[in-house]
Design a protein around this motif. Structure first.
Motif, PDB file in Angstrom:
ATOM      1  N   LYS A 184      35.581  46.460  40.825  1.00 53.94           N
ATOM      2  CA  LYS A 184      36.098  47.759  41.225  1.00 53.94           C
ATOM      3  C   LYS A 184      35.407  48.280  42.478  1.00 53.94           C
ATOM      4  O   LYS A 184      36.022  48.966  43.301  1.00 53.94           O
TER       5      LYS A 184
ATOM      6  N   ASN B 191      37.310  46.904  45.398  1.00 51.37           N
ATOM      7  CA  ASN B 191      38.613  47.566  45.516  1.00 51.37           C
ATOM      8  C   ASN B 191      38.473  48.977  46.061  1.00 51.37           C
ATOM      9  O   ASN B 191      39.258  49.422  46.900  1.00 51.37           O
ATOM     10  N   ASP B 192      37.461  49.709  45.574  1.00 51.75           N
ATOM     11  CA  ASP B 192      37.278  51.097  46.009  1.00 51.75           C
ATOM     12  C   ASP B 192      36.799  51.180  47.456  1.00 51.75           C
ATOM     13  O   ASP B 192      37.185  52.090  48.197  1.00 51.75           O
TER      14      ASP B 192
ATOM     15  N   GLY C  80      39.554  48.263  49.504  1.00 52.65           N
ATOM     16  CA  GLY C  80      40.971  48.280  49.154  1.00 52.65           C
ATOM     17  C   GLY C  80      41.356  47.077  48.296  1.00 52.65           C
ATOM     18  O   GLY C  80      40.638  46.079  48.216  1.00 52.65           O
ATOM     19  N   HIS C  81      42.514  47.188  47.661  1.00 59.05           N
ATOM     20  CA  HIS C  81      42.951  46.142  46.724  1.00 59.05           C
ATOM     21  C   HIS C  81      43.328  44.847  47.439  1.00 59.05           C
ATOM     22  O   HIS C  81      43.271  43.769  46.830  1.00 59.05           O
TER      23      HIS C  81
ATOM     24  N   GLY D 234      40.207  43.042  47.550  1.00 54.11           N
ATOM     25  CA  GLY D 234      39.889  42.588  46.199  1.00 54.11           C
ATOM     26  C   GLY D 234      40.704  41.372  45.806  1.00 54.11           C
ATOM     27  O   GLY D 234      40.185  40.433  45.194  1.00 54.11           O
ATOM     28  N   ASP D 235      41.994  41.374  46.174  1.00 53.51           N
ATOM     29  CA  ASP D 235      42.853  40.222  45.881  1.00 53.51           C
ATOM     30  C   ASP D 235      42.374  38.985  46.635  1.00 53.51           C
ATOM     31  O   ASP D 235      42.376  37.865  46.101  1.00 53.51           O
TER      32      ASP D 235
ATOM     33  N   GLY E 120      43.508  40.372  36.188  1.00 52.01           N
ATOM     34  CA  GLY E 120      42.348  41.125  36.651  1.00 52.01           C
ATOM     35  C   GLY E 120      41.296  40.198  37.215  1.00 52.01           C
ATOM     36  O   GLY E 120      41.556  39.398  38.109  1.00 52.01           O
ATOM     37  N   ASP E 121      40.088  40.289  36.667  1.00 54.31           N
ATOM     38  CA  ASP E 121      38.986  39.460  37.155  1.00 54.31           C
ATOM     39  C   ASP E 121      38.488  38.506  36.079  1.00 54.31           C
ATOM     40  O   ASP E 121      37.315  38.161  36.029  1.00 54.31           O
TER      41      ASP E 121
END
Length: 606
Positions: free
Chosen positions: A217, A220-221, A224-225, A228-229, A253-254
């Motif tokens: 997270k 992502n925070d 950005g996502h 994260g991807d 998810g992870d």
């Protein structure tokens, strides 16, 4: 060709095209090559040629793959040089078929074959894209009529439709078994794979490594996502690296699962887990940032014919949960102890609601004593579960489950009301008039709307005067939502309820808030008291807390007093209130009533 032949060609060609359409109608990915070969054989006979072939193009790698041919060439010992042909490596004539749009007739000089030969090449088209080629070779001269080429275009179109349909089916089949983000297998494919590996008679043991990324997270925070991807994709690639064959799946998810292809013992699986953990911890460059995350891994091993897929995955999941609960960045191997914990948790989760409603909960009480005199100053209500097969369960066995299934608030209300009721009954018989009842409060209760009113109503219902009830909240709870906590504590103070901070000293964030919070008591965490007198560090912390309580004029209670030296140390430094097994263990209500009637517990400290 005679006029009579000319008039029969269209009719026969129409029959041929219809026959080919019928043959290809029910083709599947499994039967495509076989049916295509049979159709090519019919076309070779009909058109009186020597060779026919069907090839599909892969424009991603600029190559052509042989799908079927007639007559079939005998299998060779080595790889077929014509199976995959790269356009860049082929002659210029064949290279042109990559984007061929119309049928083309080539003579012997064009195909560079010895002797006389005629080649007809008909493209397979899908929209504006050439997806393959249908070819015919006649050793010698052959004139191709326009009507014949038109028929071949129709047949090529049928082959193109089959090609598109099979590609769509294979894509759907791929998507059904693969994760869209990473291309790894998905949960459905994993379950099927493990079902096969755990079948009776298959080689074992079968190892499962469950990977859970710690704190994705934050990426992502921060970035950005999309970042994260990207991070997830790189981890997926790394999980597939290495010489060992392994089945790798992403559960979403992870979370990832790795199943080694060879039988593997627990020790070998743990070794593999350590190696993969090191690989996954290597830094990843994303948007100019060098990022890394730690990984928690759970390891479990199953026996074919004995363990089910559900059993094995559940064990691996429990193992990784144990690794996460240990702070993450660790590897945990499933054990019999974990199995017992799973059974207990499932038992609690299934039956706790009925237990709250059905009377299997009981209250025990832990006296709080003036260690100078033995006088009882307060008593702490502690909930117990009288389990029919597991005996008396302490709250640490089921409180966490209650919180996870949203029963903590209901359980807390039961404890508060029943403790107040029993406390009021004692006082009505003339005992415990001068003591305080302490009741633990869960984080859920503290932030629940109407909590203050429910406490005030309970005190009023059982006739308990102001100051006779103290609610205990842990130090960590105070700072979780400080604004809500401050409002709630102010409301409790106005209702005449005392407040104690339990487990004090385990954190530091609450220190700056003490002067603004309506707190009455600090309870020194037992971890600083148990070794008091032998641990200089613990003594330094306890002395600091004593000074803090004196500065803010707060009552101070030491928890977990179990040794004489701890009592003497506390007395020497000015802490007189304590509770712990040296003074009294938690006792049932009737026993607590008897102690209150006596007014004190015996204390004999040398």
């Amino acid at each position: 060709m005679t006029p009579e032949t000319e008039t029969t060609v269209p009719r026969n060609l129409e029959v041929l095209v219809t026959s080919v359409a019928t043959d290809l109608m029910a083709v599947t990915a499994a039967t495509s090559a076989q049916v295509s070969e049979r159709v090519l054989g019919d076309l070779v006979t009909y058109f009186d040629v020597d060779v026919s072939f069907l090839r599909h193009h892969d424009h991603r790698i600029h190559a052509s793959e042989l799908v079927a041919e007639w007559p079939p060439r005998p299998d060779s010992a080595g790889p077929d040089p014509l199976k995959i042909v790269y356009f860049a490596d082929s002659d210029s004539v064949f290279a042109e078929t990559e984007r061929l749009c119309e049928p083309t007739i080539l003579r012997s000089e064009a195909v560079a074959r010895p002797g006389s030969a005629t080649v007809a090449e008909v493209p397979l088209r899908s929209g504006d894209v050439t997806t393959g080629v249908l070819g015919f070779v006649k050793f010698g001269e052959r004139e191709w009529l326009g009507k014949e080429l038109n028929a071949l275009k129709a047949i090529a179109s049928l082959f193109a439709q089959v090609q598109a349909r099979i590609a769509a089916e294979e894509r759907l089949r791929y998507l059904a078994d693969h994760d869209d983000l990473t291309g790894l297998y998905n949960r459905r494919a994993l379950l099927g794979h493990l079902d096969s590996r755990l079948a009776a008679g298959r080689p074992g043991p079968v190892a499962v490594l469950f990977f859970d990324l710690d704190r994705l997270k934050a990426i992502n925070d921060y970035l950005g996502h999309v970042a994260g991807d990207w991070f997830i994709r790189i981890l997926a690639e790394r999980l597939q690296e290495g010489d060992e064959e392994r089945f790798v799946a992403r559960l979403g998810g992870d979370e990832f699962v790795v199943v080694p292809s060879i039988p593997m013992t627990t020790d070998a699986a743990e070794t593999l887990a350590h190696r993969l953990q090191s690989v996954l911890r290597e830094r990843v460059s994303i948007d100019g940032e060098m990022l890394t995350r730690t990984i928690s891994i759970g390891v479990a091993v199953g026996t074919p014919g004995h363990d089910t897929t559900s059993d094995l995955l559940s064990r691996a999941d429990q193992a990784v949960l144990s690794a996460k609960n240990a702070g993450g960045n660790s590897i945990s191997v499933f054990s019999d102890r974990m199995s017992q914990e799973i059974a207990l948790r499932n038992d609690i989760e299934l039956h706790l609601q009925n237990v709250i409603d059905g009377g299997a909960l009981v209250l025990h009480y832990l006296p709080e004593v003036d260690i100078r005199t033995g006088d009882i100053l307060a008593t702490e209500a502690l909930v117990r579960w009288q389990h029919p097969t597991r005996g008396l369960l302490s709250p640490d066995r089921f409180i966490g489950v209650a919180e996870s299934i949203n029963l903590a608030g209901e359980l807390g209300r039961w404890v508060l009301r029943n403790a107040c009721a029993e406390f009021a009954r004692w006082r009505s018989t003339g005992v415990g008039a001068q003591i305080v009842l302490r009741v633990n409060v869960s984080p859920v209760q503290l932030v629940t709307e109407g909590f203050v009113d429910s406490v005030a109503e309970a005190m009023a219902e059982f006739g308990l005067e102001r100051g006779s009830v103290c609610l205990e909240i842990t130090e960590s709870v105070v700072v979780q939502d400080i604004d809500t906590t401050r409002v709630t504590l102010a409301g409790l103070k106005e209702a005449g309820v005392q407040v104690a901070i339990d487990d004090f000293g385990t954190g530091y964030s609450v220190l700056s808030l003490l002067k603004t919070l309506p707190v009455d008591t600090l309870k020194i965490d037992k971890s600083f008291v148990q070794d008091l007198g032998t641990n200089a560090g613990d003594l330094a912390i306890v002395r600091a807390i004593i000074a803090l309580a004196e500065a803010f004029r707060l009552e101070l209670v030491a928890e977990g007093v179990e040794t004489d030296i701890a009592v003497r140390t506390l007395l020497h430094h000015g802490c007189h209130r304590a509770q712990g097994f040296l003074l009294s263990r938690p006792v049932p209500g009737p026993e607590m009533e008897r102690l209150l009637a006596e007014g004190r517990v015996p204390v004999h400290f040398p």
